[in-house]
Design an enzyme around this catalytic site. Structure first.
Site, PDB file in Angstrom:
ATOM      1  N   LYS A 101       0.817  -1.228   0.000  1.00 21.27           N
ATOM      2  CA  LYS A 101       0.000   0.000   0.000  1.00 21.27           C
ATOM      3  C   LYS A 101       0.843   1.267   0.000  1.00 21.27           C
ATOM      4  CE  LYS A 101       0.423  -2.191   3.923  1.00 21.27           C
ATOM      5  NZ  LYS A 101       0.052  -3.454   4.523  1.00 21.27           N
ATOM      6  N   GLU A 125      -4.495  -5.598  -5.863  1.00 20.81           N
ATOM      7  CA  GLU A 125      -5.721  -6.014  -5.167  1.00 20.81           C
ATOM      8  C   GLU A 125      -5.541  -6.108  -3.652  1.00 20.81           C
ATOM      9  OE1 GLU A 125      -9.041  -6.738  -6.482  1.00 20.81           O
ATOM     10  OE2 GLU A 125      -9.140  -6.433  -4.340  1.00 20.81           O
ATOM     11  N   GLY A 130      -6.617  -6.402   2.489  1.00 18.89           N
ATOM     12  CA  GLY A 130      -6.031  -7.755   2.527  1.00 18.89           C
ATOM     13  C   GLY A 130      -6.726  -8.712   1.585  1.00 18.89           C
ATOM     14  N   ILE A 132      -9.943  -9.129   0.987  1.00 20.74           N
ATOM     15  CA  ILE A 132     -11.260  -8.758   0.410  1.00 20.74           C
ATOM     16  C   ILE A 132     -11.081  -8.503  -1.091  1.00 20.74           C
ATOM     17  CG2 ILE A 132     -13.252  -7.203   0.547  1.00 20.74           C
ATOM     18  CD1 ILE A 132     -12.228  -6.195   3.230  1.00 20.74           C
ATOM     19  N   GLY A 183       0.706 -12.789  12.439  1.00 21.79           N
ATOM     20  CA  GLY A 183       1.171 -12.329  11.114  1.00 21.79           C
ATOM     21  C   GLY A 183       0.344 -11.196  10.553  1.00 21.79           C
ATOM     22  N   GLU A 186       2.456  -5.065  10.638  1.00 18.42           N
ATOM     23  CA  GLU A 186       3.606  -4.688   9.821  1.00 18.42           C
ATOM     24  C   GLU A 186       4.883  -4.980  10.600  1.00 18.42           C
ATOM     25  OE1 GLU A 186       3.128  -3.180   6.552  1.00 18.42           O
ATOM     26  OE2 GLU A 186       1.249  -4.089   7.133  1.00 18.42           O
ATOM     27  N   LYS A 201      -4.083   3.326   2.830  1.00 14.86           N
ATOM     28  CA  LYS A 201      -5.158   2.595   2.136  1.00 14.86           C
ATOM     29  C   LYS A 201      -6.307   3.549   1.774  1.00 14.86           C
ATOM     30  CE  LYS A 201      -3.889  -1.696   4.462  1.00 14.86           C
ATOM     31  NZ  LYS A 201      -4.048  -2.470   5.710  1.00 14.86           N
ATOM     32  N   GLY A 298      -3.368 -11.130   7.222  1.00 18.75           N
ATOM     33  CA  GLY A 298      -3.135 -12.566   7.388  1.00 18.75           C
ATOM     34  C   GLY A 298      -2.534 -13.137   6.120  1.00 18.75           C
TER      35      GLY A 298
HETATM   36  N1  HSE Z   1      -0.604  -4.772   8.845  1.00 17.24           N
HETATM   37  C1  HSE Z   1      -1.714  -4.726   7.948  1.00 17.24           C
HETATM   38  C2  HSE Z   1      -3.003  -4.833   8.768  1.00 17.24           C
HETATM   39  C3  HSE Z   1      -1.605  -5.835   6.953  1.00 17.24           C
HETATM   40  O1  HSE Z   1      -2.917  -5.166   9.949  1.00 17.24           O
HETATM   41  O2  HSE Z   1      -4.068  -4.566   8.242  1.00 17.24           O
HETATM   42  C4  HSE Z   1      -2.542  -5.743   5.805  1.00 17.24           C
HETATM   43  O3  HSE Z   1      -2.326  -4.575   5.058  1.00 17.24           O
END
Ligand code: HSE
Length: 399
Positions: A101, A125, A130, A132, A183, A186, A201, A298
Site C-alpha cells: 500500500k 488487489e 487484505g 477482500i 502475522g 507490519e 489505504k 493474514g
Molecule cells: N498490517 C496490515 C493490517 C496488513 O494489519 O491490516 C494488511 O495490510
C-alpha cells in the site's frame, strides 16, 4: 501453458503466495488453462531447508534480465527498494502484482503511466483490505458514480487489538503481541497502531475515486496507542464502540480526510466489523451505500488476493487502464471538519455536570456528547472546560 513468475520478498505475504500457488495449483490450471511456476524468489536472508531454497537469489538483476519471467510479485514492502524494483520490473516489460500500500499510495500514478507505456500491468488487489476482493469492484463502482464518502476499517491489526480490548478485556500490549504472532502486523507495528497504514489505504481508495493523487502527508492521522478500558466503558454507556476508522468525504471544494480512532454507533454496520476483519464503505450519489467486508490481513487471505492478480496479469493482453493521475487532490484542513465528539473528564463532582453520564466504577469521571461542531469550535470550548476539570479524552463520533 506455463507462466513463470518471480517473488520479491519471502516474508509473510511472499511465502504465502508460493503456498497459495501450491495449494490451489490444480484449481488454477483447471480453471485458467495456465500453470503458474515460481522461477525465482528474491530475499537477502537465507532459508536453509525451505522447499523453495533452490529458487532463492539475492540479485534482482537475475530476475530483471530473465525473459522467461513475465510477472513479478513485489512483497518487500515500503517505498524505497520496492519502488526501485517495481519500476525496473515494469521497464523490463514485466507486470507487477503487489500488496504494497505504501508503494501504490505514493508512486501508483507514476508507475501506472510507466506500465501503460510498456504495455504491462501494475495490479494491487491486496493493497487495501487484505483478502477482500475489493479493488476491482471498487474501481467499477467509482467509474460510473459520483463518490460522496469513502470510509471504513482498513487495518486488521488495530481492529484486532480494539476488539480484544472491548470484548475480552485484553490489555493493549497483549493484544498487539497476539496480532504480531498471527502475522497481521507490519514489521514496525507503529504503522498499524499509528493509523499510517490505514491512512495509505484510504489515500489509494480516494485517489481511485477522484482520479487524482491524494498525498498521505496531507491527511490527519491519529493513533490508537492511548485507548483505554475507560474509553470503551463510557462509549458503550452512550451507545458506541471504538474503532480505528478512515473517513474521506468528498466535498465541493476538496476532501475531508482522516485516519483516527472514532466512536461508532452500535447500530452502524461498521460497529460489527471485528477482529482482523476489514470493511470498506462507499457512498455513491446513485449507488447509495456499499460495504465490502472480509479478512483484512493474514498470510493466506492476502496471498490469495495477490494470486488473483497474477491470474489477471496473465490473462491481460494489454494495459488495463486507470484514470488515476499525478494531479494533486485538495485535502481540506481538519480544523473545519464537523463531527460530534465524546468528551471525558476527571473532576471532583462529576454528577454535577449537566447532560453528562457517570459510571459507578469510575467515580471521578464524567462523559458527554457535543453537538456536531468543527475541530476549532471544540478546541475553543475545551479551554473553558479545562478551567473546571481535567480533560482525559476527546474523540470524534463517526456517523
Ligand atoms: N498490517 C496490515 C493490517 C496488513 O494489519 O491490516 C494488511 O495490510
Amino acid at each position: 501453458m506455463i507462466l513463470k513468475i518471480a517473488i520479491l520478498g519471502y516474508g509473510v505475504v511472499g511465502s504465502g503466495v508460493a503456498e497459495v500457488l501450491k495449494i490451489n495449483a490444480e484449481q488454477i490450471t483447471k480453471k485458467t488453462g495456465k500453470k503458474i511456476e515460481v522461477k525465482h524468489i528474491l530475499d537477502l536472508r537465507d532459508f536453509p531447508s525451505d522447499p523453495y531454497e533452490s529458487l532463492m537469489t539475492k540479485d534482482f538483476g537475475v530476475i530483471e534480465n530473465d525473459p522467461e519471467v513475465g510477472i513479478v510479485v513485489e512483497a518487500i514492502g515500503g517505498e524505497t527498494i520496492a519502488y526501485d524494483y517495481a519500476k525496473r520490473a515494469i521497464m523490463s516489460g514485466k507486470s507487477v502484482c503487489t500488496p504494497n500500500k505504501a508503494l501504490i499510495a505514493k508512486h501508483g500514478a507514476e508507475l501506472f503511466a510507466l506500465a501503460k507505456e510498456k504495455g504491462v500491468n501494475l495490479l494491487f488487489e491486496a493493497s487495501v483490505g487484505g483478502g477482500i476482493p475489493l479493488i476491482r469492484p471498487y474501481i467499477d463502482a467509482v467509474l460510473t458514480d459520483q463518490v460522496q464518502v469513502v470510509a471504513g476499517i482498513l487495518n486488521g491489526t488495530s481492529n484486532y487489538i480494539l476488539t480484544q480490548m472491548s470484548e475480552n478485556g485484553a490489555s493493549y500490549a497483549a493484544a498487539l503481541k497476539d496480532a504480531q504472532s498471527l502475522g497481521y502486523a507490519e514489521q514496525d507495528p507503529t504503522a498499524d497502531v499509528g493509523s499510517y497504514d490505514a491512512c495509505r489505504k484510504l489515500c489509494i481508495l480516494l485517489s481511485l475515486a477522484l482520479d487524482k493523487q491524494v498525498n498521505y502527508e496531507n491527511v490527519r492521522t491519529e493513533g490508537i496507542e492511548n485507548i483505554s478500558t475507560e474509553d470503551f466503558a463510557f462509549g458503550k454507556a452512550l451507545g458506541f464502540t471504538l474503532k480505528q476508522i478512515v473517513s474521506g468525504k468528498i466535498c465541493e471544494n476538496g476532501v475531508e480526510a482522516l485516519a483516527a480512532p472514532f466512536f461508532v454507533p452500535l447500530t452502524h454496520p461498521l460497529a460489527s466489523v471485528n477482529d482482523v476483519y476489514n470493511a470498506a464503505w462507499l457512498t455513491g450519489k446513485t449507488t447509495g451505500n456499499v460495504m465490502f467486508y472480509g479478512s483484512g490481513a493474514g498470510k493466506l487471505p492476502t496471498a490469495s488476493a495477490v494470486v488473483s492478480n497474477i491470474i489477471d496479469a496473465a490473462n491481460a493482453t494489454s494495459y488495463i487502464p486507470h484514470a488515476w493521475t499525478t494531479q494533486e487532490a485538495n485535502i481540506l484542513p481538519p480544523d473545519k471538519y464537523v463531527t460530534k465528539k465524546l468528551i471525558r473528564v476527571i473532576c471532583k463532582n462529576p454528577t454535577a455536570i449537566k447532560n453528562a453520564i457517570t459510571l459507578a466504577e469510575y467515580p471521578n469521571q464524567a462523559a458527554w456528547l457535543t453537538p456536531p461542531e468543527s475541530e476549532e469550535q471544540t478546541i475553543k470550548s475545551l479551554e473553558e472546560i479545562k478551567k473546571m476539570a481535567g480533560v482525559e479524552r476527546v474523540l470524534r463520533v463517526f456517523e
